[in-house]
Design a protein around this motif. Sequence first.
Motif: not given
Length: 238
Positions: A200-201, A34-35, A221, A204, A218, A207
């Motif tokens: 990051a995404l 999770v980011s 990703g 993930s 939210s 996110g």
Amino acid sequence: MSTPLLAFKDVDVFYGPIQALRKVSLQIHAGETVSLIGANGAGKSTLLMSIFGQPRARGGSIVYQGREISQSSAHYVASNGIAQSPEGRRVFPDMTVEENLLMGTIPIGTAHAQEDLQRMFDLFPRLKDRRNQRAMTMSGGEQQMLAIARALMSRPTLLLLDEPSLGLAPIVVKQIFQILRELARNGMTLFLVEQNANHALRLSDRGYVMVNGEIRLSGTGEELLGNQQVREAYLGGH
């Protein structure tokens, strides 16, 4: 869905009179990556630090493995399976690589230290080559690898990563994220705070987007990578 491994519910955090987090709610399930993305100063690092009570949540709850931890000691949190690779790496500069890694065993003791050292050297071959070298003489990328490996030496259930790409060359960032991808494939639960939203995404499962201490968006990703607001704010419009 199963009970979350870690859950924030309506968490408020202050620095003196200044509110840094406002009614933050998020969840991380076992095995997920999770980011948390957002601009510098959005409150991302504060959220991570509040897990260890520095600063403490003044409202809401932080629940880990079904237990409220918002008022627990940092040692309790660390010894019960949460480890952090901090922003800015914060290695012990005058210690060798191996000594830095052994510092990571403090929450759990040294019963598995030699076995885990070998595991870290397999995961990070660069660290094996530099095991007797002082940390201060290493490159930024090598220090980042050391910070992640040191956190892993406590055999965490949940690994927190605060800006692992910060200040690193693109080729080194790619190497770091390849290592994180391997950890995720092996079942490690990762919670990643990053300004580099693209990396990051892509890594993930899910996110969150933080703006001024609040969760504003939210999704998966993939959903966030395709979101026009996210693209314009964090991905240069692409």
